[in-house]
Scaffold this active site. Structure first.
Site, PDB file in Angstrom:
ATOM      1  CG  ASP A 111      51.469 -15.714  55.482  1.00 22.55           C
ATOM      2  OD1 ASP A 111      51.865 -16.843  55.816  1.00 22.55           O
ATOM      3  OD2 ASP A 111      50.731 -15.508  54.505  1.00 22.55           O
ATOM      4  CE  LYS A 112      56.370 -19.804  51.543  1.00 25.98           C
ATOM      5  NZ  LYS A 112      55.954 -19.546  50.126  1.00 25.98           N
TER       6      LYS A 112
END
Length: 661
Positions: free
Chosen positions: A348-349
């Site tokens: 995930d960022k």
């Protein structure tokens, strides 16, 4: 095996009666093995056995020597024999039965000293296995000791010392320098550096101030703190960790499951082979019955699967507990094994590759306005706002020690920005829309197209821009961005160097996704994804790569974490949901733990393979030599069982004792 050495005795609740010489619960609470009767039994048996040897070999007192050898069997073998009959009553052929048959058979053919040696050495082998489980439990015991049993609570204006179980939610607890934090809570007074290494594995103490969260088991190193309790003693992060590590034994790796199935059929097969060895040569080849019966007894003993059966679980437990001490919570052996197979690591960022909070990256000044004035004026106006951008700008001003101005006639415009008067002058802070609505945008375009070009350029990179101006001019442009974690680049490099594809899934726009992916050198990235879109991408990656790990915050990415082969939650120390939802939880926001996790998996599985290979090699070699008559009963137990078990245990223990390279 219980710590009081009631060997191989299953409880009444154990309907499967699976405990054998290799059985037992590595996480069962047991007494310290050095303090009670096991050592007394070993010492007593050793003394009696030595006396028997002296009586037989040097004093020619054969009958008295036999009595001494029988005494060794009674002292060292009482629980073993009892376990054999208990298993036999349920038609379970465990190793207790094999050892008992071997000892009785040795006495029947005139080898009493070897019958006694079998019982004594097997008891010692059991003792060594208990040592292995004791080491496996030592990390859990150390976790249990982390949080103090009492807390200093403020009640009715007085400070009282009470048991942590009696502390109620929202009560205030006093923590002085050098004290351990007794319960999870929020700081309501004071500030101090807190050593969180027992929970998160962080080596450097973290400064805690008002409204910061502290965890039970951490250590207050210098200042005075008062906290408001947010979790009861049985709900703290450390108590959840202990419980989950205990539960991890139920999630066995594929290797463990195979060894368990193998051991189920192994013992009956060995018994049948020994019967054939004892009967075929004497009755079909006219060979000595006593000689081949003895060889059959040796085969029974040497084929004990103890070392093989404990080779995998003791290694897995050593790896899991070592990881726990390093701030990595692994839910079971299956995830230790799976980690080394990972071919794609998905991130995930926000909050994973980036810190999840904006920071001021650049300040550009226009029309002879100083950088300091831009920051001071913008921060003064933003101090009246609750927007996330405001927090980042105020933090930057605080870091630079700027004094804020007093603001009058403050107005906020949702989605665009805000205005206010400073020293009688009206200022605007916000995005293009605010300046367009005020009529300044047209003037800005005609006067300086470079400003708009810069804004477009930064937006393409996924950055956020904030303009500062008056009704007469644009004074400056602030550029904000979500900061990439310091350890993200090195972690990505390590993964790529180990032939693991790196992929980012994010709900952010393409510009932001491209910037982060480009800076980190990720192999692939996918943007503008909803939670269900992330799940679909994980499915595609699993189909293509076979083994996929997903790293996220454990809350927003829960569906994707669940769909991946391994779900890894970041910063789980602050999130109950993260601890529950992930297969692996990194207790601190530290991506470098992924490198540790991969190396630990490889090392643990390497040790498992070594132990299994050594067990099979030694056991098969000794079995062949037993049939050929080159191995005695005491050699079968002393070397083929006790010695091999000790080698397997020591090899497994080094997983936790050595630094993972």
């Amino acid at each position: 095996m219980s710590k009081n050495h009631q060997h191989h005795q299953c409880t009444d609740a154990d309907s499967t009666d699976t405990c054998t010489c290799c059985g037992g619960d590595l996480f069962e609470e047991k007494q310290a093995m050095w303090k009670h009767k096991p050592m007394a039994i070993i010492i007593t048996s050793a003394v009696i056995f030595a006396m028997g040897i002296i009586l037989e070999k040097f004093l020619d007192q054969g009958f008295v020597a036999e009595v001494a050898f029988l005494a060794v069997v009674v002292v060292a073998g009482f629980e073993i024999i009892k376990g054999a009959f208990k298993g036999l009553s349920k038609l379970r052929f465990n190793m207790n039965l094999l050892i008992t048959v071997a000892a009785v058979g040795a006495f029947l053919i005139g080898h009493g000293e070897e019958g006694a040696a079998v019982m004594f050495l097997f008891y010692v082998a059991e003792f060594l296995e208990d040592y292995a489980s004791e080491r496996a439990r030592s990390s859990i015991a150390s976790l249990l000791k982390l949080a103090p049993e009492t807390a200093h609570v403020i009640r009715n204006g007085q400070e009282l010392e009470i048991h942590t179980h009696a502390v109620k939610l929202d009560e205030k607890v006093v923590i002085r320098p050098g004290d351990k934090v007794p319960l999870d809570g929020l700081v309501v007074k004071g500030s101090s550096a807190v050593d969180q290494s027992p929970i998160t594995g962080e080596s450097i103490p973290i400064t805690k101030k008002e409204d910061d969260e502290v965890f039970a088991g951490t250590i207050n190193t210098e200042g005075y703190l008062e906290i408001r309790v947010t979790r009861r003693s049985d709900e703290t992060i450390i108590s959840r960790i202990i419980e989950l590590v205990r539960e991890s034994k139920n999630k066995k790796s594929k290797t463990e499951a195979f060894i368990d199935r193998f051991a189920t059929y192994y013992t009956p097969t060995v018994i049948l082979a020994a019967i054939l060895v004892a009967l075929i040569p004497p009755f079909f080849m006219n060979m000595s019955f006593d000689e081949w019966f003895y060889r059959a007894l040796v085969l029974l003993v040497v084929s004990c699967p103890c070392a093989l059966a404990i080779s995998t679980p003791v290694s897995m437990v050593s790896g899991i507990t070592s990881a726990t001490k390093n701030g990595v919570l692994i839910k079971g052996g299956e995830y230790v094994e799976e980690m080394k197979n990972v071919k794609a690591m998905v991130f995930d960022k926000t909050g994973t590759l980036t810190e999840g909070r904006l920071e001021v990256a650049k300040i550009i000044n226009f029309n002879d306005t100083s950088r300091e004035d831009i920051l001071r004026l913008t921060a003064s106006l933003e101090s009246y706002s609750k927007h996330p951008l405001a927090k980042a700008i105020l933090q930057n001003a605080t870091d630079e020690g700027l004094k804020l101005e007093e603001v009058h006639n403050f107005k906020s415009f949702t989605g665009t920005g805000l205005t206010g008067e400073i020293n009688g002058k009206l200022f605007y802070v916000g995005n293009e829309t605010l300046f367009k609505d005020s009529g300044l945008l047209d003037e800005m375009e005609s006067r300086d197209n470079d400003i708009l070009e810069k804004i477009r350029e930064y937006e393409k990179e996924g950055k956020t821009t904030v303009l500062l101006g008056t009704e007469q001019k644009i004074m400056g442009l602030m550029v904000l961005m979500d900061r990439i974690r310091d350890d993200a680049l090195e972690t990505v490099k390590f993964l790529k160097n180990n032939c693991i594809k790196t992929v980012m899934l994010t709900g952010d726009n393409e510009g932001t996704a491209r910037r982060v992916a480009s800076q980190l050198g990720l192999d692939e990235y996918y943007h503008s994804l909803l939670p269900e879109d992330k799940v679909e991408k994980i499915d595609e990656l699993v189909k293509h790569h076979g083994h996929v790990a997903m790293v996220g915050d454990g809350v927003n990415d829960a569906p994707a974490l669940a769909r991946a082969n391994i779900g890894i939650a970041m910063g789980a120390a602050g999130s109950d949901v993260a601890i529950e939802s992930a297969d692996v939880a990194l207790m601190h926001d530290d991506l470098s733990k992924l490198e540790y996790l991969l190396k630990l998996s490889r090392k643990t599985m390497g040790v498992v393979q070594q132990n299994v290979a050594l067990s099979i090699l030694v056991k098969s070699s000794f079995a062949i030599m037993a049939v050929l008559g080159f191995v005695t009963l005491w050699m079968a137990v002393g070397i083929g069982d006790m010695g091999l078990s000790l080698a397997v245990i020591l090899n497994a223990i080094r997983i936790g004792n050595q630094r993972i390279q």
